[in-house]
Design a protein around this motif. Sequence first.
Motif, PDB file in Angstrom:
ATOM      1  N   VAL A 186       0.931  -1.033  -0.323  1.00 49.62           N
ATOM      2  CA  VAL A 186       0.052  -0.005  -0.179  1.00 49.62           C
ATOM      3  C   VAL A 186       0.818   1.562   0.050  1.00 49.62           C
ATOM      4  O   VAL A 186       0.697   1.549  -1.110  1.00 49.62           O
ATOM      5  CB  VAL A 186      -1.093  -0.425   1.706  1.00 49.62           C
ATOM      6  N   ARG A 187       1.731   1.152   0.788  1.00 50.52           N
ATOM      7  CA  ARG A 187       3.042   2.736   0.847  1.00 50.52           C
ATOM      8  C   ARG A 187       3.351   2.886  -0.634  1.00 50.52           C
ATOM      9  O   ARG A 187       3.830   3.629  -0.824  1.00 50.52           O
ATOM     10  CB  ARG A 187       3.885   2.020   2.283  1.00 50.52           C
ATOM     11  N   ARG A 188       3.863   1.537  -0.764  1.00 51.69           N
ATOM     12  CA  ARG A 188       5.084   2.125  -2.562  1.00 51.69           C
ATOM     13  C   ARG A 188       3.416   2.396  -3.130  1.00 51.69           C
ATOM     14  O   ARG A 188       3.966   3.437  -4.125  1.00 51.69           O
ATOM     15  CB  ARG A 188       4.923   0.395  -2.820  1.00 51.69           C
ATOM     16  N   VAL A 189       2.401   1.776  -3.259  1.00 47.97           N
ATOM     17  CA  VAL A 189       1.254   2.779  -4.496  1.00 47.97           C
ATOM     18  C   VAL A 189       1.256   3.987  -4.061  1.00 47.97           C
ATOM     19  O   VAL A 189       1.088   4.754  -5.145  1.00 47.97           O
ATOM     20  CB  VAL A 189      -0.453   1.448  -5.124  1.00 47.97           C
ATOM     21  N   ARG A 191       2.703   6.003  -2.256  1.00 44.87           N
ATOM     22  CA  ARG A 191       4.246   6.971  -3.085  1.00 44.87           C
ATOM     23  C   ARG A 191       4.290   7.295  -4.058  1.00 44.87           C
ATOM     24  O   ARG A 191       4.723   7.995  -4.977  1.00 44.87           O
ATOM     25  CB  ARG A 191       5.328   5.778  -2.406  1.00 44.87           C
ATOM     26  N   ASP A 192       3.590   5.965  -5.523  1.00 40.72           N
ATOM     27  CA  ASP A 192       3.796   6.608  -6.441  1.00 40.72           C
ATOM     28  C   ASP A 192       2.841   7.285  -7.081  1.00 40.72           C
ATOM     29  O   ASP A 192       2.076   7.426  -8.512  1.00 40.72           O
ATOM     30  CB  ASP A 192       3.875   5.758  -7.040  1.00 40.72           C
ATOM     31  N   GLY A 193       1.584   7.713  -6.295  1.00 37.00           N
ATOM     32  CA  GLY A 193       0.002   8.872  -7.071  1.00 37.00           C
ATOM     33  C   GLY A 193      -0.869   7.903  -6.645  1.00 37.00           C
ATOM     34  O   GLY A 193      -1.654   8.943  -6.858  1.00 37.00           O
ATOM     35  N   ALA A 194      -0.875   6.833  -6.007  1.00 37.01           N
ATOM     36  CA  ALA A 194      -2.612   6.157  -6.800  1.00 37.01           C
ATOM     37  C   ALA A 194      -3.145   7.235  -5.562  1.00 37.01           C
ATOM     38  O   ALA A 194      -3.199   7.663  -4.729  1.00 37.01           O
ATOM     39  CB  ALA A 194      -2.116   4.748  -6.093  1.00 37.01           C
ATOM     40  N   ASP A 195      -4.826   7.015  -5.970  1.00 33.01           N
ATOM     41  CA  ASP A 195      -5.887   7.199  -5.730  1.00 33.01           C
ATOM     42  C   ASP A 195      -6.714   6.769  -4.419  1.00 33.01           C
ATOM     43  O   ASP A 195      -7.459   7.277  -4.029  1.00 33.01           O
ATOM     44  CB  ASP A 195      -6.776   8.335  -7.143  1.00 33.01           C
ATOM     45  N   LEU A 196      -6.666   5.684  -4.871  1.00 33.53           N
ATOM     46  CA  LEU A 196      -7.215   4.753  -4.319  1.00 33.53           C
ATOM     47  C   LEU A 196      -6.236   3.064  -4.548  1.00 33.53           C
ATOM     48  O   LEU A 196      -5.031   2.870  -5.294  1.00 33.53           O
ATOM     49  CB  LEU A 196      -8.224   4.046  -5.128  1.00 33.53           C
ATOM     50  N   VAL A 197      -6.678   2.266  -4.026  1.00 34.18           N
ATOM     51  CA  VAL A 197      -6.044   0.772  -3.711  1.00 34.18           C
ATOM     52  C   VAL A 197      -6.776  -0.562  -3.927  1.00 34.18           C
ATOM     53  O   VAL A 197      -7.854  -0.723  -3.415  1.00 34.18           O
ATOM     54  CB  VAL A 197      -5.809   0.085  -2.433  1.00 34.18           C
ATOM     55  N   LYS A 198      -6.279  -0.812  -4.819  1.00 33.29           N
ATOM     56  CA  LYS A 198      -6.827  -2.337  -5.762  1.00 33.29           C
ATOM     57  C   LYS A 198      -5.673  -3.558  -4.525  1.00 33.29           C
ATOM     58  O   LYS A 198      -4.687  -3.450  -5.459  1.00 33.29           O
ATOM     59  CB  LYS A 198      -6.253  -2.299  -6.980  1.00 33.29           C
ATOM     60  N   VAL A 199      -6.942  -4.685  -4.489  1.00 34.12           N
ATOM     61  CA  VAL A 199      -6.268  -6.278  -4.240  1.00 34.12           C
ATOM     62  C   VAL A 199      -7.360  -6.951  -4.622  1.00 34.12           C
ATOM     63  O   VAL A 199      -7.902  -6.468  -5.383  1.00 34.12           O
ATOM     64  CB  VAL A 199      -7.096  -6.295  -2.526  1.00 34.12           C
ATOM     65  N   CYS A 200      -6.384  -8.406  -4.797  1.00 33.93           N
ATOM     66  CA  CYS A 200      -6.796  -8.806  -5.126  1.00 33.93           C
ATOM     67  C   CYS A 200      -7.001 -10.783  -4.294  1.00 33.93           C
ATOM     68  O   CYS A 200      -6.662 -11.091  -3.625  1.00 33.93           O
ATOM     69  CB  CYS A 200      -6.745 -10.413  -5.872  1.00 33.93           C
ATOM     70  N   ALA A 201      -8.791 -10.784  -4.145  1.00 32.97           N
ATOM     71  CA  ALA A 201      -9.418 -11.203  -2.583  1.00 32.97           C
ATOM     72  C   ALA A 201      -9.680 -12.859  -3.969  1.00 32.97           C
ATOM     73  O   ALA A 201     -10.176 -13.326  -3.189  1.00 32.97           O
ATOM     74  CB  ALA A 201     -10.259 -10.988  -2.520  1.00 32.97           C
ATOM     75  N   GLY A 230      -6.578   3.470   5.087  1.00 33.23           N
ATOM     76  CA  GLY A 230      -7.052   5.025   5.465  1.00 33.23           C
ATOM     77  C   GLY A 230      -6.244   5.965   6.415  1.00 33.23           C
ATOM     78  O   GLY A 230      -6.428   6.810   6.594  1.00 33.23           O
ATOM     79  N   ARG A 231      -5.529   5.496   6.673  1.00 39.48           N
ATOM     80  CA  ARG A 231      -3.958   6.187   7.928  1.00 39.48           C
ATOM     81  C   ARG A 231      -3.304   6.829   6.930  1.00 39.48           C
ATOM     82  O   ARG A 231      -2.796   8.149   7.221  1.00 39.48           O
ATOM     83  CB  ARG A 231      -2.729   5.377   8.239  1.00 39.48           C
ATOM     84  N   HIS A 232      -4.141   6.723   4.874  1.00 40.67           N
ATOM     85  CA  HIS A 232      -2.988   7.942   4.206  1.00 40.67           C
ATOM     86  C   HIS A 232      -4.231   9.255   3.820  1.00 40.67           C
ATOM     87  O   HIS A 232      -4.434   8.307   2.079  1.00 40.67           O
ATOM     88  CB  HIS A 232      -2.275   6.345   3.575  1.00 40.67           C
ATOM     89  N   GLY A 233      -5.352   9.290   4.399  1.00 42.43           N
ATOM     90  CA  GLY A 233      -6.037  10.131   3.518  1.00 42.43           C
ATOM     91  C   GLY A 233      -7.248   9.429   3.261  1.00 42.43           C
ATOM     92  O   GLY A 233      -8.536  10.133   3.155  1.00 42.43           O
ATOM     93  N   GLY A 234      -7.710   8.691   3.990  1.00 42.96           N
ATOM     94  CA  GLY A 234      -9.071   7.725   3.783  1.00 42.96           C
ATOM     95  C   GLY A 234      -9.051   7.136   2.984  1.00 42.96           C
ATOM     96  O   GLY A 234     -10.376   6.891   2.298  1.00 42.96           O
ATOM     97  N   LYS A 235      -8.427   6.820   2.136  1.00 44.07           N
ATOM     98  CA  LYS A 235      -8.018   6.183   0.113  1.00 44.07           C
ATOM     99  C   LYS A 235      -8.871   4.804   0.546  1.00 44.07           C
ATOM    100  O   LYS A 235      -8.884   3.382   1.156  1.00 44.07           O
ATOM    101  CB  LYS A 235      -6.644   5.334   0.110  1.00 44.07           C
ATOM    102  N   PRO A 236      -9.747   4.856   0.195  1.00 46.30           N
ATOM    103  CA  PRO A 236     -10.631   3.311  -0.711  1.00 46.30           C
ATOM    104  C   PRO A 236     -10.097   2.625  -1.377  1.00 46.30           C
ATOM    105  O   PRO A 236      -8.535   2.624  -1.376  1.00 46.30           O
ATOM    106  CB  PRO A 236     -12.011   4.765  -1.682  1.00 46.30           C
TER     107      PRO A 236
END
Length: 436
Positions: A186-189, A191-201, A230-236
Amino acid sequence: MTLATPPETTRTALRIHNARLIDGTGSSPVDDAVVTIDAQGTITYAGAAATEPPAATDSSVHVVDAGGRTVLPGFFDCHVHLAYAQGSPPSRRAELDPVLVTLDTAARLRQTLDAGITTARDLGGLSAGYRTAVETGRTVGPRLHTAVRIISHTGGHADVRLPDGTDLSAGMSEIADSTDAARLAVRRVLRDGADLVKVCATGGMGSPYDDPDDEGLLEEEIRAVVDEAGRHGGKPVAAHAQGNAGILTAIRGGVTSIEHGYGLDDRALDMAGERGVFVVPTLSTVYAGINKDTMPDYHYQKKVRWSGTTKENIARAIEYGARIALGTDAAVGPHGVNLMELSYLVDLGMDPMAAIVAGTRTSAELLGVADRLGTLTAGRTADLVLCDGDPLRDIGVLGDPANIVCVVQDGVVRKDLLNLRATAPATDTLPTGRRP
């Protein structure tokens, strides 16, 4: 030498009249409607001509006769992959010249905007630089939210490395095989400017090592991702989730949206409803994304096996009243015909007006921009499309880009089959950095 300001970076105060208004709120359409937009790109009125407030005569306002056409909010596509051509395996992108990748991606941005998509959420493969390029006027396309890369476990859906470990995707994936690794991913994406995070469930259709019913990240790993975002701006957090076990894991883990949701059962629908989780069904991958001649056999076989189940489960989700937003997974299916997704929702039982709301207001809610976008109401940013035909009688008219005769984004006329620019007075050059 002074260079002229390109017309596509100039806002124009507009008064669109003789239109049929569908405002994205779900309210009944308004015939003989008027939409007015000021020189700052803000809607000042949208409603019946009979109740339009009086306005001072202003020669800078460009008056547009819609000719009875339908005016709607600019649409969203909440699940695209703009860095990839249709049917192009992500695992081969690094073999291409990066200049060609950039130019081809810019062309897809334009194509998507011309289809009526004024805002898009890219869920893997698109650098944040494209978002900045659109914001600053370096290129034209939908305003962008991007996940940059996808977090997956080794051998999971987004692990597109060759068996020897070589990554030919040009960095589409973040591999995480523990809770701590998930937090670092999460921290890496971000850092690269992601607006949100995507995971594979879960596993997926196009991945060679797994199946849709296979589970992806563990619940505690997804919880760690959600907490870190959530700790970084409440990103979805968006979860690729196809099989039901992984869908349940993702919902329990606290994700914002379930992407695909092909295996949704009643328990998952109840849990998603209780927690306000959005569902983005990407039906275009079922209706328009199956081609034996262009797909690897494992991909084709999985698609065929899941097609009927997907339609049954998404039809049940529609009947249930799930919080559905519009997404196509463009790249798996074709780019530039995004609003065909509306037809697929209607085919599975959604009312045409509800489908339009899914592609406008509900999608704006998913992206957290409903206070500015998604409806044609006073005070909102002026994103709108003008289309031939009546989409409430034939929702398919929106799926043909030829019927989208005008696209206005942030008060700027971006697509103009009516030749509005020939007579429109220039009023305001779009400033760089504005991001509604």
